[in-house]
Design a protein around this motif. Structure first.
Motif: not given
Length: 184
Positions: A161, A159, A156
């Motif tokens: 996020k 990415d 995450m």
């Protein structure tokens, strides 16, 4: 660099609940004056990476006004006073936000969140051997507790996020610790 930057004046612009906002007049090495913003986080804070027995990390999902969206973060909060031990603060925030306690807290890292304009510091602890306690959120605090695998959380981060600085720093430090323990 031989030349120094010097603060000439500091003026309080706003006194907030946990932050004070100032305008600093700074003298630059070339002699020119500039105004810089400065935010003082009066108490400091603590955060915790709570690891369950199955290896999953407890995270909190909550709305953050500054970025106008929900975030996934490690539990954290401000100290009750400038003299409160950050380990005590971390233990309190762990139980308040997740409903778990731990007598096994070790300091993972210390960080300054935004050195360009703020003096906030956060001591981050690792909590293992979690025991059920009682979640008791602060008034006006609404969050959900989730459990995630460290590799999932690292993905995450990569990415984009997970972007919260304390959370990213803490999770990468914990992943590094796991690698060290594995290779020891």
């Amino acid at each position: 660099m031989d030349q120094q930057v010097k603060r000439v004046k500091r003026e309080l612009v706003k006194n907030g609940a946990i932050l004070d906002i100032y305008t600093d007049t700074m003298q630059l090495p070339d002699g020119k004056l500039e105004e810089w913003d400065f935010i003082s986080h009066r108490k400091g804070a603590a955060a915790v990476v709570p690891v369950r027995g199955d290896g999953k990390i407890l995270m909190v999902r909550q709305y953050r006004n500054a970025i106008d969206r929900m975030t996934l973060e490690i539990p954290a909060g401000s100290r009750d006073s400038v003299t409160e031990d950050t380990k005590v603060c971390a233990a309190r925030e762990l139980e308040e936000e997740t409903g778990y306690r731990s007598d096994d807290l070790t300091r993972l890292l210390s960080l300054k969140t935004t050195v360009a304009f703020c003096d906030e510091f956060i001591d981050v602890y690792l909590a293992r051997n979690l025991k059920p306690g009682h979640q008791h959120l602060d008034e006006g605090e609404f969050l959900d507790v989730e459990a995630h695998d460290i590799d999932e959380l690292c993905q995450m981060i990569y990415d984009g996020k997970l972007q919260d600085a304390k959370t990213v720093s803490a999770l990468l430090a914990y992943k590094n610790l796991l690698n060290q323990e594995k290779n020891a």
